[in-house]
Motif scaffolding. Sequence first.
Motif, PDB file in Angstrom:
ATOM      1  N   GLU A  58     124.178  45.186  69.009  1.00  0.00           N
ATOM      2  CA  GLU A  58     125.839  45.100  68.425  1.00  0.00           C
ATOM      3  C   GLU A  58     126.376  43.768  68.258  1.00  0.00           C
ATOM      4  O   GLU A  58     126.988  43.178  67.454  1.00  0.00           O
ATOM      5  N   ARG A  59     125.971  42.563  69.235  1.00  0.00           N
ATOM      6  CA  ARG A  59     126.095  41.261  69.181  1.00  0.00           C
ATOM      7  C   ARG A  59     125.643  40.453  67.815  1.00  0.00           C
ATOM      8  O   ARG A  59     126.341  39.972  67.103  1.00  0.00           O
ATOM      9  N   HIS A 116     134.556  33.406  70.847  1.00  0.00           N
ATOM     10  CA  HIS A 116     135.045  32.042  70.090  1.00  0.00           C
ATOM     11  C   HIS A 116     135.282  31.052  70.720  1.00  0.00           C
ATOM     12  O   HIS A 116     135.859  30.814  71.907  1.00  0.00           O
ATOM     13  N   ASP A 147     119.534  46.091  59.857  1.00  0.00           N
ATOM     14  CA  ASP A 147     120.809  45.719  59.542  1.00  0.00           C
ATOM     15  C   ASP A 147     120.635  46.014  58.083  1.00  0.00           C
ATOM     16  O   ASP A 147     120.082  45.184  57.079  1.00  0.00           O
ATOM     17  N   ARG A 177     127.824  40.249  60.445  1.00  0.00           N
ATOM     18  CA  ARG A 177     128.853  40.602  59.597  1.00  0.00           C
ATOM     19  C   ARG A 177     129.627  39.411  59.142  1.00  0.00           C
ATOM     20  O   ARG A 177     129.999  38.976  58.087  1.00  0.00           O
ATOM     21  N   ARG A 178     129.825  38.167  60.152  1.00  0.00           N
ATOM     22  CA  ARG A 178     130.247  37.102  59.588  1.00  0.00           C
ATOM     23  C   ARG A 178     129.742  36.188  58.711  1.00  0.00           C
ATOM     24  O   ARG A 178     130.231  35.845  57.834  1.00  0.00           O
ATOM     25  N   ASP A 225     134.076  42.210  70.831  1.00  0.00           N
ATOM     26  CA  ASP A 225     133.154  41.912  69.549  1.00  0.00           C
ATOM     27  C   ASP A 225     132.480  40.689  69.923  1.00  0.00           C
ATOM     28  O   ASP A 225     131.447  40.421  69.048  1.00  0.00           O
ATOM     29  N   GLY A 226     132.817  39.905  70.803  1.00  0.00           N
ATOM     30  CA  GLY A 226     131.947  38.597  70.914  1.00  0.00           C
ATOM     31  C   GLY A 226     133.123  37.655  71.294  1.00  0.00           C
ATOM     32  O   GLY A 226     133.708  37.692  72.365  1.00  0.00           O
ATOM     33  N   GLU A 256     127.460  41.770  64.763  1.00  0.00           N
ATOM     34  CA  GLU A 256     128.715  41.075  64.392  1.00  0.00           C
ATOM     35  C   GLU A 256     128.373  39.492  63.758  1.00  0.00           C
ATOM     36  O   GLU A 256     129.174  39.207  62.851  1.00  0.00           O
ATOM     37  N   ALA A 257     127.091  38.848  64.433  1.00  0.00           N
ATOM     38  CA  ALA A 257     126.923  37.571  63.682  1.00  0.00           C
ATOM     39  C   ALA A 257     126.450  37.840  62.141  1.00  0.00           C
ATOM     40  O   ALA A 257     127.019  37.214  61.305  1.00  0.00           O
ATOM     41  N   ASP A 288     127.757  31.061  64.309  1.00  0.00           N
ATOM     42  CA  ASP A 288     127.863  31.928  65.601  1.00  0.00           C
ATOM     43  C   ASP A 288     126.906  31.447  66.485  1.00  0.00           C
ATOM     44  O   ASP A 288     125.831  30.543  66.118  1.00  0.00           O
TER      45      ASP A 288
END
Length: 278
Positions: free
Chosen positions: A116-117, A207, A24, A123-124, A204-205, A120-121, A107
Amino acid sequence: MLRVLAVDDEKPALGELLYLLRSDPRVHSADGATDATEALRRIGRALDAGPDDADGIDVVFLDIHMAGLTGLDVARLLAGFASPPLIVFVTAHEGFAVQAFDLKAVDYVLKPVRRERLAEAVRRVSELVESAREPRQPVSSPATTTATAAASAQAPHGATVPAVHRGAPDQIPVELGGVTRFVAIDDITYVEAQGDYARLHTADGSHLVRIPLSTLEERWASRGFVRIHRSHLVALGRIDELRLDAGATTVRIGTAELAVSRRHARELRDLLMRHARR
């Protein structure tokens, strides 16, 4: 750029996680630890060195089930520090999500880890770290302030999981690592009951919010959400397939396959037929 420590007592799983993290572009460095003791030692050295040191740690990607101290134990210990690294849990077990978010996890990523998951983590985490490095005062509307106050009032001691945002009915606030984000209800594909909480699934995930599934069923009925099981509420327009096999009914939403209880099966079929005619 993030400085990452990944912790897992299974070396193949740790190796795969490190490979994905290092690929990444937002990750500057990713090191591994195979047990909680080693992880705490490294984190302690990083905290002693200070946040600007080259060996600092911005985030820990942490397995839960490990020999000796668990990942939850590590998170509880880190909570006692003034400026601990952020935490992302990476686990094969869904049942610890509430505890994880009560411990302020950013997360909760389920194994097997999808690229991809995990992205996303990352990115957060990256957004939170950048925000901390360049602090700015957010402008809060009265509706946002009201929603935040309502979330604090409903959350259990130590938790920061928000309730439904009444000021903007097209969105629902979710809190990650102390930052409130707003998820569009139209982006939610299905909702999963987890005790007094509900997990909102999007493309995208997912919550976690502290509100019962029955309440969301009542509030979102006009938006096309229907109950298919005591544990699931789905967006009717997001159902890709309805399957009947040996008397059992399931629906597919993306890659998720969800059971439909017998008491809801006929009503769901009728609703799908009416929806298809529109």
